[in-house]
Write an enzyme that holds these catalytic residues in place. Sequence first.
Site, PDB file in Angstrom:
ATOM      1  N   GLN A 263       4.042 -15.074 -12.170  1.00 34.31           N
ATOM      2  CA  GLN A 263       4.432 -14.975 -13.596  1.00 34.31           C
ATOM      3  C   GLN A 263       3.379 -13.736 -14.550  1.00 34.31           C
ATOM      4  OE1 GLN A 263       3.797 -17.084 -11.514  1.00 34.31           O
ATOM      5  NE2 GLN A 263       1.652 -18.509 -11.975  1.00 34.31           N
TER       6      GLN A 263
ATOM      7  N   GLN B  23      -9.583 -10.886   8.564  1.00 30.68           N
ATOM      8  CA  GLN B  23      -8.513 -10.620   8.564  1.00 30.68           C
ATOM      9  C   GLN B  23      -7.674 -11.999   8.596  1.00 30.68           C
ATOM     10  OE1 GLN B  23      -9.179  -7.650   6.215  1.00 30.68           O
ATOM     11  NE2 GLN B  23     -10.765  -8.453   7.142  1.00 30.68           N
TER      12      GLN B  23
ATOM     13  N   GLU C 265      -2.703  -1.291   7.509  1.00 34.34           N
ATOM     14  CA  GLU C 265      -3.451  -1.162   6.787  1.00 34.34           C
ATOM     15  C   GLU C 265      -4.546  -1.205   7.046  1.00 34.34           C
ATOM     16  OE1 GLU C 265      -4.595  -5.105   4.777  1.00 34.34           O
ATOM     17  OE2 GLU C 265      -5.798  -4.456   2.914  1.00 34.34           O
ATOM     18  N   HIS C 266      -5.780  -1.906   8.107  1.00 34.32           N
ATOM     19  CA  HIS C 266      -6.908  -1.309   8.185  1.00 34.32           C
ATOM     20  C   HIS C 266      -6.950  -0.977  10.004  1.00 34.32           C
ATOM     21  CE1 HIS C 266      -7.808  -4.477   5.646  1.00 34.32           C
ATOM     22  NE2 HIS C 266      -8.862  -3.605   4.833  1.00 34.32           N
TER      23      HIS C 266
ATOM     24  N   SER D  86      -3.573  -9.398   4.391  1.00 42.04           N
ATOM     25  CA  SER D  86      -4.361  -7.982   5.434  1.00 42.04           C
ATOM     26  C   SER D  86      -3.396  -8.469   6.418  1.00 42.04           C
ATOM     27  CB  SER D  86      -5.325  -9.164   4.857  1.00 42.04           C
ATOM     28  OG  SER D  86      -6.026  -9.078   3.878  1.00 42.04           O
TER      29      SER D  86
ATOM     30  N   ASN E 137      -0.819 -12.077  -2.500  1.00 39.62           N
ATOM     31  CA  ASN E 137       0.761 -13.015  -1.328  1.00 39.62           C
ATOM     32  C   ASN E 137       2.071 -11.706  -1.579  1.00 39.62           C
ATOM     33  OD1 ASN E 137       1.437 -13.818  -3.526  1.00 39.62           O
ATOM     34  ND2 ASN E 137       0.309 -16.053  -2.708  1.00 39.62           N
TER      35      ASN E 137
ATOM     36  N   HIS F 159      -7.913 -14.384   5.718  1.00 38.44           N
ATOM     37  CA  HIS F 159      -7.457 -14.641   4.071  1.00 38.44           C
ATOM     38  C   HIS F 159      -5.921 -14.984   4.166  1.00 38.44           C
ATOM     39  CE1 HIS F 159      -9.024 -11.027   2.149  1.00 38.44           C
ATOM     40  NE2 HIS F 159      -8.918 -10.687   3.584  1.00 38.44           N
TER      41      HIS F 159
ATOM     42  N   ASP G 145     -14.025  -4.386   3.223  1.00 43.07           N
ATOM     43  CA  ASP G 145     -13.812  -5.198   2.216  1.00 43.07           C
ATOM     44  C   ASP G 145     -15.196  -5.432   0.552  1.00 43.07           C
ATOM     45  OD1 ASP G 145     -11.170  -5.394   3.652  1.00 43.07           O
ATOM     46  OD2 ASP G 145     -12.276  -7.587   4.305  1.00 43.07           O
TER      47      ASP G 145
ATOM     48  N   HIS H 143      20.084  29.213 -19.865  1.00 38.59           N
ATOM     49  CA  HIS H 143      18.505  29.342 -19.408  1.00 38.59           C
ATOM     50  C   HIS H 143      18.392  30.959 -18.600  1.00 38.59           C
ATOM     51  CE1 HIS H 143      18.813  24.956 -17.599  1.00 38.59           C
ATOM     52  NE2 HIS H 143      17.406  25.738 -16.798  1.00 38.59           N
TER      53      HIS H 143
END
Length: 435
Positions: A190, A265, A332-333, A243, A217, A268, A366, A425
């Site tokens: 939302q 991680q 990601e890591h 994560s 999320n 999370h 982080d 052109h």
Amino acid sequence: MKRIDWNKLDAAGRQAALARPQQRTEGFVTSVVREIFDDVQARGGQAVTDWAIKLDGAAPRRVEITEKAAAEARADLPPAAARALRVAADNVRVFHAATRPEDSAFIETTPGVKSKLVWRPIGSAGLYVPGGTAPLFSSLLMLAIPASVAGVGRRVAVTPPSKDGSVHPAMIVAAAEAGLDELWLLGGAQAIAALTFGVELEAGVIEPVDKLFGPGNAYVAEAKRYASSLPNGPAQDMPAGPSELLVIADRDADFEIVAADLLSQAEHDADAQVILVSDSGTALTEIRAEVERQVETLPRAAIARASLEQARAIRVADMAEACFVANLYGPEHLSIQAEEAERLVERITAAGAVFVGQWAAETLGDYAAGPSHVLPTDGGARTLGGVTTASFMTTMSVQMVTQAGAAALAPVAARLARMEGLEAHARAADLRTEA
Ligand SMILES: NC(=O)c1ccc[n+]([C@@H]2O[C@H](COP(=O)([O-])OP(=O)(O)OC[C@H]3O[C@@H](n4cnc5c(N)ncnc54)[C@H](O)[C@@H]3O)[C@@H](O)[C@H]2O)c1
Ligand SMILES: N[C@H](CO)Cc1c[nH]c[nH+]1
Ligand SMILES: [Zn+2]
């Protein structure tokens, strides 16, 4: 953590071994997000308020980030906490100021024809700061500071309220440190819909933004994706969902540290995914046991345990194969805790951030090392980097041509235009040679 021997798997088995948790792509996330967007498009602010109350128990609220409000929030924090926020904010600012892209010099490709690339900040940015299970004010710093260094005109952050409807004082301090323009207590799809369409709420107006940023999320990640697919919808930075951490460890790694990193991680989100890759059976056994020991005492053990159901401990033949597996997954890591870790970085082609050696805790990245921790998940790192000042900017080429330059280049352009069948052109080029 499921134990897997990479070299005993066929192609399908390898694909399954590196699959993301299924929950993230489940159809109901897509359909709920679609329902929320359709409702907000039809009913505007009232729909946003209804969904916020239904999902998060509170109507959207604008949080004051005036100097007075920031001073009050700072006073609510222990002095060491306020100092830590300041150190983190300073480091993030220093890193992003030093890495802000600069305009190129003019490049003359033909005498009298010169061009350059210039960078411009985007007009407005909507920054999603996660807060469903923990108030990630660090993500606010990691988004709002690069946006401010880039020079974005309007920076609006949204974040869910805590269970009792309040806002953590560190969120207000972080917003003030980062020089944010607006902070709204509003989360989930939302909030993304509000930033997409712009809405009038009882608490004020949220104007639509040019580009959406930030982690979240599965609902938030899907909402950003959906918003950016709408005609005239805002752009989005990247898929930055639950994560991920992949650790490459050899038998000399510190098993206690590796286990702690994996859990950092896993805690999370139940949908977070951690993967251990090693050429040593002993390391895999010991680290898995250590993870089991450490998870026992974690306050968020339930979340970490749910995440560990999606975790993998993968045995590979050697470090070259470990890097191959890491690139295939595109985490990601990526943490490399092995001999000659720095040398192995040369083999890495797909990771949001790489942490080299046992001292480079992912946790430092982080919070406070400097680069933004907002990074692509779900394999996005194979083609995308994390948030930088460039994410908040666009490039334009600027082209300048003298009469002599036009005389030299116009015949080339006219010839190519006629080959493409584009006579207008060609004539526009010809006119430059007739002066
Ligand atoms: N990739 C990155 O750079 C990065 C950085 C920081 C955090 N993260 C990830 O961000 C995520 C934060 O997740 P979170 O849940 O704590 O906070 P969040 O703010 O992302 O999500 C909370 C919101 O989800 C919505 N929601 C929850 N259940 C719903 C349902 N059933 N239907 C519709 N909407 C629903 C609610 O409106 C709520 O406000 C974690 O997965 C974390 O790993 C990623
Ligand atoms: N590890 C997260 C990025 O995936 C960022 C974060 C915020 N707070 C703690 N960690
Ligand atoms: Zn983290």
